[in-house]
Structure formats: structure tokens, C-alpha cells
Design a protein around this motif. Structure first.
Motif, mmCIF file in Angstrom:
data_model
loop_
_atom_site.group_PDB
_atom_site.id
_atom_site.type_symbol
_atom_site.label_atom_id
_atom_site.label_comp_id
_atom_site.label_asym_id
_atom_site.label_seq_id
_atom_site.Cartn_x
_atom_site.Cartn_y
_atom_site.Cartn_z
ATOM 1 N N GLY A 113 33.216 -59.058 62.787
ATOM 2 C CA GLY A 113 31.925 -58.416 62.568
ATOM 3 C C GLY A 113 31.034 -58.379 63.786
ATOM 4 N N GLN A 114 31.349 -59.130 64.819
ATOM 5 C CA GLN A 114 30.551 -59.119 66.042
ATOM 6 C C GLN A 114 31.303 -58.325 67.100
ATOM 7 O OE1 GLN A 114 30.101 -63.211 67.029
ATOM 8 N NE2 GLN A 114 28.650 -63.609 65.400
ATOM 9 N N VAL A 115 30.586 -57.484 67.814
ATOM 10 C CA VAL A 115 31.199 -56.690 68.864
ATOM 11 C C VAL A 115 30.803 -57.304 70.207
ATOM 12 C CG1 VAL A 115 31.379 -54.411 69.897
ATOM 13 C CG2 VAL A 115 31.102 -54.639 67.434
ATOM 14 N N ASP A 116 31.790 -57.743 70.955
ATOM 15 C CA ASP A 116 31.542 -58.334 72.264
ATOM 16 C C ASP A 116 31.471 -57.236 73.324
ATOM 17 O OD1 ASP A 116 31.748 -60.956 71.191
ATOM 18 O OD2 ASP A 116 33.925 -60.732 71.218
ATOM 19 N N PHE A 117 30.879 -57.556 74.451
ATOM 20 C CA PHE A 117 30.736 -56.588 75.533
ATOM 21 C C PHE A 117 32.098 -56.079 75.991
ATOM 22 C CE2 PHE A 117 29.826 -55.526 80.062
ATOM 23 C CZ PHE A 117 28.979 -54.463 79.802
ATOM 24 N N LEU A 118 33.087 -56.935 76.049
ATOM 25 C CA LEU A 118 34.432 -56.526 76.448
ATOM 26 C C LEU A 118 35.004 -55.500 75.471
ATOM 27 C CD1 LEU A 118 36.879 -56.776 78.282
ATOM 28 C CD2 LEU A 118 37.587 -58.774 76.974
ATOM 29 N N ASP A 119 34.779 -55.681 74.180
ATOM 30 C CA ASP A 119 35.235 -54.708 73.188
ATOM 31 C C ASP A 119 34.599 -53.350 73.422
ATOM 32 O OD1 ASP A 119 36.824 -56.565 71.824
ATOM 33 O OD2 ASP A 119 35.126 -57.242 70.619
ATOM 34 N N ILE A 120 33.322 -53.350 73.744
ATOM 35 C CA ILE A 120 32.623 -52.093 74.012
ATOM 36 C C ILE A 120 33.234 -51.412 75.232
ATOM 37 C CG2 ILE A 120 30.423 -51.079 74.712
ATOM 38 C CD1 ILE A 120 29.082 -53.334 73.045
ATOM 39 N N LEU A 121 33.452 -52.169 76.297
ATOM 40 C CA LEU A 121 34.020 -51.586 77.516
ATOM 41 C C LEU A 121 35.422 -51.029 77.293
ATOM 42 C CD1 LEU A 121 32.903 -54.154 80.236
ATOM 43 C CD2 LEU A 121 31.982 -51.880 79.805
ATOM 44 N N LEU A 122 36.191 -51.694 76.456
ATOM 45 C CA LEU A 122 37.577 -51.245 76.217
ATOM 46 C C LEU A 122 37.646 -50.012 75.321
ATOM 47 C CD1 LEU A 122 39.394 -54.662 75.812
ATOM 48 C CD2 LEU A 122 39.587 -53.070 77.720
ATOM 49 N N THR A 123 36.625 -49.741 74.545
ATOM 50 C CA THR A 123 36.680 -48.623 73.611
ATOM 51 C C THR A 123 35.748 -47.473 73.962
ATOM 52 O OG1 THR A 123 35.076 -49.695 72.167
ATOM 53 C CG2 THR A 123 37.407 -50.065 71.676
ATOM 54 N N VAL A 124 34.942 -47.613 74.988
ATOM 55 C CA VAL A 124 33.983 -46.580 75.323
ATOM 56 C C VAL A 124 34.721 -45.330 75.842
ATOM 57 C CG1 VAL A 124 33.588 -47.304 77.718
ATOM 58 C CG2 VAL A 124 31.777 -46.146 76.441
ATOM 59 N N LYS A 125 34.183 -44.187 75.498
ATOM 60 C CA LYS A 125 34.730 -42.914 75.952
ATOM 61 C C LYS A 125 33.597 -42.067 76.483
ATOM 62 C CE LYS A 125 38.479 -42.975 72.658
ATOM 63 N NZ LYS A 125 39.751 -42.747 73.212
ATOM 64 N N ASP A 126 33.913 -41.202 77.443
ATOM 65 C CA ASP A 126 32.880 -40.324 77.972
ATOM 66 C C ASP A 126 32.757 -39.072 77.105
ATOM 67 O OD1 ASP A 126 35.050 -38.774 78.635
ATOM 68 O OD2 ASP A 126 34.860 -39.053 80.785
ATOM 69 N N ALA A 127 31.945 -38.112 77.535
ATOM 70 C CA ALA A 127 31.698 -36.912 76.742
ATOM 71 C C ALA A 127 32.972 -36.088 76.518
ATOM 72 C CB ALA A 127 30.645 -36.061 77.423
ATOM 73 N N ASP A 128 33.935 -36.201 77.430
ATOM 74 C CA ASP A 128 35.190 -35.471 77.304
ATOM 75 C C ASP A 128 36.198 -36.178 76.400
ATOM 76 O OD1 ASP A 128 34.211 -33.557 79.055
ATOM 77 O OD2 ASP A 128 35.016 -34.602 80.815
ATOM 78 N N GLY A 129 35.873 -37.388 75.979
ATOM 79 C CA GLY A 129 36.757 -38.136 75.102
ATOM 80 C C GLY A 129 37.779 -38.974 75.843
ATOM 81 N N THR A 130 37.627 -39.115 77.160
ATOM 82 C CA THR A 130 38.538 -39.975 77.916
ATOM 83 C C THR A 130 37.877 -41.318 78.132
ATOM 84 O OG1 THR A 130 37.705 -39.105 80.008
ATOM 85 C CG2 THR A 130 39.660 -38.047 79.093
ATOM 86 N N GLY A 131 38.699 -42.354 78.187
ATOM 87 C CA GLY A 131 38.097 -43.670 78.331
ATOM 88 C C GLY A 131 38.908 -44.650 79.063
#
Length: 131
Positions: A113-131
Motif C-alpha cells: 500500500g505504500q509507494v516508495d520513490f524507487l517504485d515511482i522511478l521504475l514505473t514512470v513514463k513520459d508523454a510518449d509512453g516510454t519509460g
């Protein structure tokens, strides 16, 4: 210092280090690096060029090896988390489930239930959908 390290490891990488009560190589390494940086900053060694300091002084060589050990620790955590994310995102191929749903479910399963900063960095995508 140890409380700060404990909190930073938990918030950024989701690691329960408990370094305030238990010694680990990583904790010792971070403390050693901190001492070496302060020792260099407060002595005449600060005037040495980096290539001289890191290649020809015992403190510089110690800092190199300790930094390498700390980098190995953090790289291992990142690779392990990346593998978990890839396995969770692959899912079972359910067509009704979107990528965003799988990402949210992966976050919930990985960090309870908690989202760590590393999880955010690993799943973030840009406007084109690449990450």
C-alpha cells in the motif's frame, strides 16, 4: 545519523534496514564515507587533485572500495525491484486490465500500500509512453 539513514532507506527504496539497532556492511560503509569526506574537507588533503587523492592516498583508496560496496548494495536492490515490477506488470495477460491498473496493483503488492520513490522511478513514463 543512523535514524536519518534508516528513514531514507525506507522512503527511497523500501528497505527495512533497522540500522539503528543492527550493524551491516552498508551502514558501516556509509559512516566510513561520511568520516572520510569530513576528514578530507577539514585537512590539507582537500587541496589535492581528485586523481591524486583517490589513486595515491590510503583514504582515497578506502573511499573507492567503500563506495563500490555501497553501489553494489543499492544496484542489487534496484535490480531486484525492477525484476519484481517486470513480473508483476507482465500479469496474466488479462485484456480487461490496463497497464495503469497493473502498475497500481504492483505497487500495492510490493510495498503493502505504500509507494516508495524507487517504485515511482521504475514505473514512470513520459508523454510518449516510454519509460
Amino acid at each position: 545519523c543512523l535514524l536519518s539513514l534508516d528513514v531514507m532507506l525506507r522512503c527511497t527504496m523500501g528497505v527495512e534496514s533497522n540500522c539503528q539497532h543492527e550493524d551491516s556492511d552498508y551502514t558501516k560503509g556509509v559512516l566510513e564515507i561520511t568520516q572520510l569526506i569530513m576528514a578530507r574537507a577539514l585537512t590539507a588533503r582537500r587541496w589535492l587533485p581528485d586523481w591524486v587523492y583517490f589513486n595515491f592516498t590510503s583514504e582515497g583508496k578506502s573511499m573507492n572500495s567503500t563506495c563500490q560496496m555501497c553501489h553494489t548494495f543499492t544496484t542489487g536492490i534496484i535490480e531486484e525491484r525492477r525484476k519484481i515490477h517486470e513480473e508483476r506488470l507482465a500479469g496474466d495477460g488479462d485484456d480487461d486490465e490496463t497497464d495503469d491498473d497493473r502498475i497500481l496493483e504492483a505497487h500495492r503488492q510490493i510495498s503493502k500500500g505504500q509507494v516508495d520513490f524507487l517504485d515511482i522511478l521504475l514505473t514512470v513514463k513520459d508523454a510518449d509512453g516510454t519509460g
